[in-house]
Enzyme design. Sequence first.
Site, PDB file in Angstrom:
ATOM      1  CG  HIS A   2      71.178  44.072  12.068  1.00 26.09           C
ATOM      2  ND1 HIS A   2      71.026  45.514  11.526  1.00 26.09           N
ATOM      3  CD2 HIS A   2      70.303  43.590  11.302  1.00 26.09           C
ATOM      4  CE1 HIS A   2      70.100  45.463  10.808  1.00 26.09           C
ATOM      5  NE2 HIS A   2      69.586  44.514  10.472  1.00 26.09           N
ATOM      6  NE  ARG A  61      65.020  36.120   6.587  1.00 28.37           N
ATOM      7  CZ  ARG A  61      64.970  37.353   6.124  1.00 28.37           C
ATOM      8  NH1 ARG A  61      64.270  38.180   6.984  1.00 28.37           N
ATOM      9  NH2 ARG A  61      65.872  37.832   5.445  1.00 28.37           N
ATOM     10  CG  ASP A  67      66.639  45.874  10.200  1.00 26.01           C
ATOM     11  OD1 ASP A  67      67.161  46.871   9.931  1.00 26.01           O
ATOM     12  OD2 ASP A  67      66.872  44.903   9.656  1.00 26.01           O
ATOM     13  CG  HIS A  97      66.497  50.068   8.040  1.00 32.73           C
ATOM     14  ND1 HIS A  97      66.794  48.846   7.556  1.00 32.73           N
ATOM     15  CD2 HIS A  97      65.947  50.518   7.171  1.00 32.73           C
ATOM     16  CE1 HIS A  97      66.611  48.864   6.190  1.00 32.73           C
ATOM     17  NE2 HIS A  97      66.252  50.176   5.813  1.00 32.73           N
ATOM     18  CG  HIS A 113      71.850  48.132   7.941  1.00 34.48           C
ATOM     19  ND1 HIS A 113      71.369  49.604   7.844  1.00 34.48           N
ATOM     20  CD2 HIS A 113      71.124  47.327   8.102  1.00 34.48           C
ATOM     21  CE1 HIS A 113      70.001  49.118   7.970  1.00 34.48           C
ATOM     22  NE2 HIS A 113      69.887  47.888   8.068  1.00 34.48           N
ATOM     23  CG  ASP A 157      71.096  43.460   7.523  1.00 34.01           C
ATOM     24  OD1 ASP A 157      70.190  42.860   7.997  1.00 34.01           O
ATOM     25  OD2 ASP A 157      71.047  44.251   6.739  1.00 34.01           O
ATOM     26  CG  HIS A 172      66.211  36.246   1.139  1.00 38.60           C
ATOM     27  ND1 HIS A 172      64.824  36.347   1.652  1.00 38.60           N
ATOM     28  CD2 HIS A 172      66.832  37.585   1.606  1.00 38.60           C
ATOM     29  CE1 HIS A 172      64.996  37.763   2.255  1.00 38.60           C
ATOM     30  NE2 HIS A 172      65.916  38.367   1.939  1.00 38.60           N
ATOM     31  N   GLY A 209      68.959  41.387   0.874  1.00 40.43           N
ATOM     32  CA  GLY A 209      69.433  40.727   2.016  1.00 40.43           C
ATOM     33  C   GLY A 209      70.620  39.670   1.598  1.00 40.43           C
TER      34      GLY A 209
HETATM   35 ZN   LIG Z   1      68.094  47.008   8.097  1.00 44.33          ZN
END
Ligand SMILES: [Zn+2]
Lengths: 309, 445, 192
Positions: free
Chosen positions: B65, B69, B156, B183, B236, B326, B330, B345
């Site tokens: 997971h 990007r 997700d 998710h 998650h 996960d 960013h 995130g």
């Molecule tokens: Zn997720």
Amino acid sequence: MGFKRKDLLGTRDLSALEIRSLLESAESFKEIAERPLKKVPALRGKTVINLFFEPSTRTRTSFEIAAKRLSADAVNMSASTSSVVKGESLLDTVDNIQAMAPDIIVIRHKFVGAAHLIAGRVGARVVNAGDGANEHPTQALLDLLTISEHKKLEPGLTVAIIGDIAHSRVARSNIWALLTLGITVRVCAPPTMLPRGLDKIPGVVVCARPEAALAGVDVVMMLRIQLERQDRMLFPSIRDYARIFGLNRQRLELAAPDAIVMHPGPMNRGVEITSEVADSDRAVILNQVSNGVALRMAVLFLLGGQGHE
Amino acid sequence: MSNNNSSLLLKNARLIDAGQNLDEKADILLVAGKVAEIGASINSTAATVLDLDGAWVMPGAIDMHVHLREPGFEHKETILTGARAAVAGGFTSIACMANTKPVNDSAAVTRFILEQARLAPAKVLPIAAISKGMQGEELVEMGDLVAAGAVAFSEDGKTVADSKLLRHALEYASLFNKPLLCHCQDNALFANGVIHEGVISAAHGLEGIPTLAEDLDIARTIMLAEYLDVPVHICHVSSKEGVRLIKSAKERGVKVTAEVTPHHLFLDERAVVDLAYGETLDESLKPEQLCYNTATKMSPPLRSAADVSALRQALADGTLDAIATDHAPHEATEKAVEYDLAPFGVVGLETAVALSLRLVQEKVLTPLELSARLSLTPAAILGLDDRGTLAVGKAADLMIIDPELQWIVDPGKFYSKARNTPFTGWQMSGRVIKTIVDGEIVFTL
Amino acid sequence: MSENKENSVCSAQDVTQMLKRIAFEIADRNSASEKLVLIGVLTRGVSLARRLQKIISTASGRELPLGILDITLYRDDLSIATHHPVVRKTEIPFSLDGVTVILIDDVLYTGRTVRAAMDSLIDFGRPQSIQLAVLVDRGCHELPIAADFVGVRVPASPQDRVMVRVAESDGFDKVTVMPRNSIPQDSTSGEE
Ligand SMILES: [Zn+2]
């Protein structure tokens, strides 16, 4: 001396000593409003920027008068005139403001933590004038100042806060300050406006019905119901809310015979409070307003008048 | 990568491999990208020798997971930078989520990802979306995507709110033996929430996300999988009740698997208002910056301390099958905003294995269990039968760990483009010092 | 300790004598003025003003109104002060328009306190005149300000500290001079 911080961001982590010293200072500033010339030169040459991202004429005016009575240059920036509308980030905005070298920034913002975010960024002193539903420390302190005119701020006193607790920064700042002074706090709201988890905060007594919250209390604080929240299914109708949670004469009789009634304004008459109660001699709502100026003068002075160590 | 004929001999390793149930001193010979031999003392004149002096050798971690990007958000991360971060953290395979721009909902995007990954040091496994454009309306062309190389399907970041669509997705994916990674989140209950609904949200006036929003959707997802008798994987898991639902489903024989992230195992809601709680942190952070620090904002949010201990317990007893990061990079400016406005995130690739080693130090997991949660089970869930263990003949994907190396998390040194970690300044004990993919050393500390 | 470095300038008895004389001078000089008020500068100036009020009342039966002035908000050294200022309440429960004000402080040094006090008084109204009474004038004025009534002149250098102690805040009356570097840090005794 109790208050030595760079910023006033909230009441949550103020000590009892800090709170009492702020109130004591504010007490000295009350007298200035009675002078023929309501102005002292204490902050002459200092710049105070009122940065308001949410409309609030009352709070902004109160800060503005406080700054002007201290001879500071007060400048108002509201979201509509600032570049925020152009999609600039908050930190970009405050960097620009900081470049103009203000001494104090008073900020009102709709999101929690906005004041903290800028306090960590700028050298200017920051006063939180309301961040989301989190804190509004000067309102809570002026409320305490108002209570202290009628009651002793000490253990044994009981204060009931009734209304939309979940979305109220006034409620939170009052809760922290009151608890720090050892005062008993009862909160009461429709279950939809009572934040889950509040009952786990030590010292907060949650009451389901206003009758239980009011029984024998010394101070009643009614919160403003934001009518625009209605679409969020928080209560079925204003009429229903007023009937169950509104403060009227009969309900007020449950409180102590000398209980005072407070409201941070602006009031929705006939919703959270009836005119009969709001205009009675039990209401100290206008004292709150005049104390607001004195309290904010004290805060601006203690922040802006400090020497750099 | 795999067509090399060189050989590498790792001597004096402590080999920890759940797939073979091995935790012993061993030499390992890697030839032509595969594990060739394991023995107490191997000698090879042809091979390059690495004396590990007791360092741990574990199968490379497999992260099922991550968000890489690319395409579309290359300012946050690219497949290459994400893969570099992965191998620096001990991950040799990473499965990347479909919420790129364009969404990975077609064979063309899947092929693009694999093409970009050719130069990447880790193996990149594309996960395709469940619905076209992740709009929750029409199923993607699953057959085409699987043929192009998609290893799983996931929406997700969102949930498939339409239960009928989710049903069809589960049914159709079972045709290819590819898992759906769900998710779980009830959108109406999630609403505008930004942190866990609990004492901290109550005290600070931040909009809460109730565990109910997650639990309700986990229940729905499990019931669908149970009714259809198909496998499903829950992403998650963050709540105690979610754990209970999964545990009881497993006991009934439902083919459900689940993952948990390191941040949900190490942090609770208090971190939102006091990032320093319980840990010594970077002293360059001012007190105001430890409060409402957006590096603590992710979905699902950091839950209560009770949830954290339930997750740890569930990871230990196997209710939670895998550790997944996960990893959600960013750009710094995107996170340097009001808490409400910050994107959800946190990054995790470069801290996950070290944090997992802490679970061993804190006696939550044995080293063998750790190897299962990081490598063996994720490989099994994704149907990767060539890896996840270091048995002879399997891919020579492994990490070498110095279990005692002391280091401090410094995002400035990350290989990832992003710095959004809540673990800045954490004192770690144990670190990946070398990572090997297909027999080649792709990372050396 | 540092006590032995203190040079006593006036005893309690001296202080009483000086105040009597100042009271007499004030009454004498202002016998014709109908509107005479006393204003003490916080903290020790107020104690001295109260005593002057009492002496004048006992001697002549004349009851003079008394005001309390806090000059913190008028100070010109706030931004360079290293301490945290304490604001106390100013109480002037009468109009200053057309009155003669006797401003009372313990020590006259740089003159900056008096300047701040005068600014403040003028913001309250338009007094006919302001006269200054101090117990000690220690010289080294930095502004063109002189006292109208002085208990004692103590020429001191800026390296010296002149301390006035009054019974109301310190338990006893005494005026002393001591070198600045021998003053204990927590000393709060009055000095301008
Ligand atoms: Zn997720």
